[in-house]
Design a protein around this motif. Structure first.
Motif, PDB file in Angstrom:
ATOM      1  N   MET A   1      10.426  82.672 -53.206  1.00 18.35           N
ATOM      2  CA  MET A   1       9.846  81.721 -54.321  1.00 18.35           C
ATOM      3  C   MET A   1       9.815  82.343 -55.649  1.00 18.35           C
ATOM      4  O   MET A   1       9.805  81.319 -56.505  1.00 18.35           O
ATOM      5  CB  MET A   1       8.417  81.294 -53.586  1.00 18.35           C
ATOM      6  N   PHE A   2       9.396  83.555 -55.795  1.00 18.60           N
ATOM      7  CA  PHE A   2       9.085  84.277 -57.097  1.00 18.60           C
ATOM      8  C   PHE A   2      10.295  84.967 -57.689  1.00 18.60           C
ATOM      9  O   PHE A   2      10.218  85.400 -58.445  1.00 18.60           O
ATOM     10  CB  PHE A   2       8.007  85.043 -56.989  1.00 18.60           C
ATOM     11  N   GLN A   3      11.593  84.733 -56.662  1.00 15.80           N
ATOM     12  CA  GLN A   3      12.650  85.413 -57.221  1.00 15.80           C
ATOM     13  C   GLN A   3      12.630  86.991 -57.110  1.00 15.80           C
ATOM     14  O   GLN A   3      13.162  87.699 -57.949  1.00 15.80           O
ATOM     15  CB  GLN A   3      13.337  85.139 -58.430  1.00 15.80           C
ATOM     16  N   CYS A   4      11.781  87.525 -56.251  1.00 14.83           N
ATOM     17  CA  CYS A   4      11.312  89.057 -56.248  1.00 14.83           C
ATOM     18  C   CYS A   4      11.591  89.505 -54.898  1.00 14.83           C
ATOM     19  O   CYS A   4      11.669  88.718 -53.732  1.00 14.83           O
ATOM     20  CB  CYS A   4       9.908  89.172 -56.739  1.00 14.83           C
ATOM     21  N   LEU A   5      11.704  91.013 -54.760  1.00 14.62           N
ATOM     22  CA  LEU A   5      11.974  91.489 -53.566  1.00 14.62           C
ATOM     23  C   LEU A   5      10.704  91.964 -53.180  1.00 14.62           C
ATOM     24  O   LEU A   5       9.644  92.156 -54.135  1.00 14.62           O
ATOM     25  CB  LEU A   5      12.789  92.739 -53.540  1.00 14.62           C
ATOM     26  N   GLU A   6      10.262  92.271 -51.947  1.00 10.35           N
ATOM     27  CA  GLU A   6       9.100  92.784 -51.457  1.00 10.35           C
ATOM     28  C   GLU A   6       8.505  93.914 -52.246  1.00 10.35           C
ATOM     29  O   GLU A   6       7.261  94.031 -52.489  1.00 10.35           O
ATOM     30  CB  GLU A   6       9.129  93.127 -50.019  1.00 10.35           C
ATOM     31  N   HIS A   7       9.431  94.736 -52.421  1.00 12.00           N
ATOM     32  CA  HIS A   7       8.928  96.105 -53.252  1.00 12.00           C
ATOM     33  C   HIS A   7       8.737  96.007 -54.599  1.00 12.00           C
ATOM     34  O   HIS A   7       7.679  96.579 -55.173  1.00 12.00           O
ATOM     35  CB  HIS A   7       9.988  97.118 -53.075  1.00 12.00           C
ATOM     36  N   ASP A   8       9.224  94.737 -55.125  1.00 10.19           N
ATOM     37  CA  ASP A   8       8.816  94.287 -56.234  1.00 10.19           C
ATOM     38  C   ASP A   8       7.134  93.796 -56.570  1.00 10.19           C
ATOM     39  O   ASP A   8       6.771  93.988 -57.582  1.00 10.19           O
ATOM     40  CB  ASP A   8       9.582  93.395 -57.079  1.00 10.19           C
ATOM     41  N   LEU A   9       6.886  93.339 -55.373  1.00 14.24           N
ATOM     42  CA  LEU A   9       5.591  92.443 -55.494  1.00 14.24           C
ATOM     43  C   LEU A   9       4.350  93.505 -55.125  1.00 14.24           C
ATOM     44  O   LEU A   9       3.435  93.150 -55.487  1.00 14.24           O
ATOM     45  CB  LEU A   9       5.539  91.483 -54.087  1.00 14.24           C
ATOM     46  N   ILE A  10       4.636  94.596 -54.332  1.00 17.60           N
ATOM     47  CA  ILE A  10       3.671  95.560 -53.899  1.00 17.60           C
ATOM     48  C   ILE A  10       3.395  96.180 -55.362  1.00 17.60           C
ATOM     49  O   ILE A  10       3.871  96.632 -56.172  1.00 17.60           O
ATOM     50  CB  ILE A  10       4.291  96.554 -53.294  1.00 17.60           C
ATOM     51  N   LYS A  11       1.797  96.223 -55.519  1.00 17.83           N
ATOM     52  CA  LYS A  11       0.843  96.823 -56.455  1.00 17.83           C
ATOM     53  C   LYS A  11       1.110  96.064 -57.788  1.00 17.83           C
ATOM     54  O   LYS A  11       1.137  96.726 -58.774  1.00 17.83           O
ATOM     55  CB  LYS A  11       1.213  98.302 -56.462  1.00 17.83           C
ATOM     56  N   THR A  12       1.745  95.022 -57.859  1.00 17.61           N
ATOM     57  CA  THR A  12       2.039  94.033 -58.779  1.00 17.61           C
ATOM     58  C   THR A  12       0.446  93.352 -59.257  1.00 17.61           C
ATOM     59  O   THR A  12       0.022  92.614 -58.303  1.00 17.61           O
ATOM     60  CB  THR A  12       3.031  93.206 -58.686  1.00 17.61           C
ATOM     61  N   HIS A  13       0.066  93.485 -60.294  1.00 20.31           N
ATOM     62  CA  HIS A  13      -0.971  92.485 -60.743  1.00 20.31           C
ATOM     63  C   HIS A  13      -0.786  90.985 -60.611  1.00 20.31           C
ATOM     64  O   HIS A  13       0.429  90.574 -60.871  1.00 20.31           O
ATOM     65  CB  HIS A  13      -1.326  92.898 -62.317  1.00 20.31           C
ATOM     66  N   LEU A  14      -1.764  90.669 -59.831  1.00 24.01           N
ATOM     67  CA  LEU A  14      -1.576  88.860 -59.570  1.00 24.01           C
ATOM     68  C   LEU A  14      -1.559  88.059 -60.473  1.00 24.01           C
ATOM     69  O   LEU A  14      -0.820  86.963 -60.403  1.00 24.01           O
ATOM     70  CB  LEU A  14      -2.820  88.816 -58.546  1.00 24.01           C
ATOM     71  N   GLY A  15      -2.009  88.437 -61.843  1.00 24.82           N
ATOM     72  CA  GLY A  15      -1.654  87.418 -62.804  1.00 24.82           C
ATOM     73  C   GLY A  15      -0.395  87.281 -63.339  1.00 24.82           C
ATOM     74  O   GLY A  15       0.018  86.441 -63.741  1.00 24.82           O
ATOM     75  N   ARG A  16       0.651  88.258 -62.894  1.00 27.63           N
ATOM     76  CA  ARG A  16       1.972  88.232 -63.035  1.00 27.63           C
ATOM     77  C   ARG A  16       2.671  86.781 -62.501  1.00 27.63           C
ATOM     78  O   ARG A  16       3.633  86.564 -62.880  1.00 27.63           O
ATOM     79  CB  ARG A  16       2.472  89.376 -62.705  1.00 27.63           C
ATOM     80  N   PHE A  17       1.858  86.364 -61.604  1.00 21.40           N
ATOM     81  CA  PHE A  17       2.642  85.334 -60.750  1.00 21.40           C
ATOM     82  C   PHE A  17       2.080  83.985 -61.168  1.00 21.40           C
ATOM     83  O   PHE A  17       2.448  82.879 -60.577  1.00 21.40           O
ATOM     84  CB  PHE A  17       2.170  85.294 -59.279  1.00 21.40           C
ATOM     85  N   PHE A  18       1.221  83.826 -62.204  1.00 28.93           N
ATOM     86  CA  PHE A  18       0.896  82.642 -62.749  1.00 28.93           C
ATOM     87  C   PHE A  18       1.375  82.594 -64.289  1.00 28.93           C
ATOM     88  O   PHE A  18       1.210  83.487 -64.972  1.00 28.93           O
ATOM     89  CB  PHE A  18      -0.900  82.549 -62.765  1.00 28.93           C
ATOM     90  N   SER A  19       1.291  81.297 -64.621  1.00 28.71           N
ATOM     91  CA  SER A  19       1.694  81.193 -66.002  1.00 28.71           C
ATOM     92  C   SER A  19       0.832  81.764 -66.757  1.00 28.71           C
ATOM     93  O   SER A  19      -0.405  81.447 -66.536  1.00 28.71           O
ATOM     94  CB  SER A  19       2.119  79.387 -66.361  1.00 28.71           C
ATOM     95  N   LYS A  20       1.157  81.767 -67.999  1.00 28.43           N
ATOM     96  CA  LYS A  20      -0.083  82.415 -69.076  1.00 28.43           C
ATOM     97  C   LYS A  20      -0.962  81.378 -69.607  1.00 28.43           C
ATOM     98  O   LYS A  20      -2.100  81.561 -69.981  1.00 28.43           O
ATOM     99  CB  LYS A  20       0.587  83.116 -70.300  1.00 28.43           C
ATOM    100  N   GLU A  21      -0.518  80.202 -69.588  1.00 25.29           N
ATOM    101  CA  GLU A  21      -1.199  78.736 -69.772  1.00 25.29           C
ATOM    102  C   GLU A  21      -2.127  78.630 -68.834  1.00 25.29           C
ATOM    103  O   GLU A  21      -3.111  77.540 -68.911  1.00 25.29           O
ATOM    104  CB  GLU A  21      -0.222  77.779 -70.252  1.00 25.29           C
ATOM    105  N   ASP A  22      -2.175  79.141 -67.602  1.00 23.51           N
ATOM    106  CA  ASP A  22      -2.916  78.753 -66.395  1.00 23.51           C
ATOM    107  C   ASP A  22      -4.216  79.759 -66.246  1.00 23.51           C
ATOM    108  O   ASP A  22      -3.951  80.921 -66.504  1.00 23.51           O
ATOM    109  CB  ASP A  22      -1.970  78.750 -65.147  1.00 23.51           C
ATOM    110  N   GLU A  23      -5.344  79.220 -66.140  1.00 24.62           N
ATOM    111  CA  GLU A  23      -6.385  79.842 -65.757  1.00 24.62           C
ATOM    112  C   GLU A  23      -6.294  81.137 -64.801  1.00 24.62           C
ATOM    113  O   GLU A  23      -7.096  82.171 -64.849  1.00 24.62           O
ATOM    114  CB  GLU A  23      -7.697  79.102 -65.629  1.00 24.62           C
ATOM    115  N   MET A  24      -5.611  80.891 -63.830  1.00 26.12           N
ATOM    116  CA  MET A  24      -5.445  81.637 -62.856  1.00 26.12           C
ATOM    117  C   MET A  24      -4.714  83.083 -63.192  1.00 26.12           C
ATOM    118  O   MET A  24      -4.856  84.155 -62.583  1.00 26.12           O
ATOM    119  CB  MET A  24      -4.568  81.257 -61.503  1.00 26.12           C
TER     120      MET A  24
END
Length: 86
Positions: A1-24
């Motif tokens: 869904m995010f075009q990432c491998l599992e090791h790319d997701l581990i310990k990644t700041h969750l804000g990275r998965f949301f658009s900068k225009e989104d409050e999340m």
């Protein structure tokens, strides 16, 4: 869904998965939001805009829940892609 491998997701700041225009995008930057999530037994469910590795955005339903663990608490987040519904 995010075009990432599992090791790319581990310990990644969750804000990275949301658009900068989104409050999340900034949700996890504020301790008060974390305390709110911790107190809600049913978690938090919000419709928002996610971002892929290539920078393209897509609508998602993000469901966040607080999980107690022995050593470190854990935030469980589920993304439901809403592209086909929109």
């Amino acid at each position: 869904m995010f075009q990432c491998l599992e090791h790319d997701l581990i310990k990644t700041h969750l804000g990275r998965f949301f658009s900068k225009e989104d409050e999340m995008h900034y949700f996890f930057d504020f301790q008060s939001n974390i305390h709110t999530l911790q107190r809600k037994e049913t978690g938090i469910s919000v419709e928002c805009t996610a971002i892929k590795k290539d920078g393209s955005t897509f609508p998602v339903q993000a469901e966040l829940q607080w999980a107690e663990r022995e050593e470190t608490p854990l935030v469980v987040i589920t993304f439901i892609n809403l592209t086909e519904r929109k």
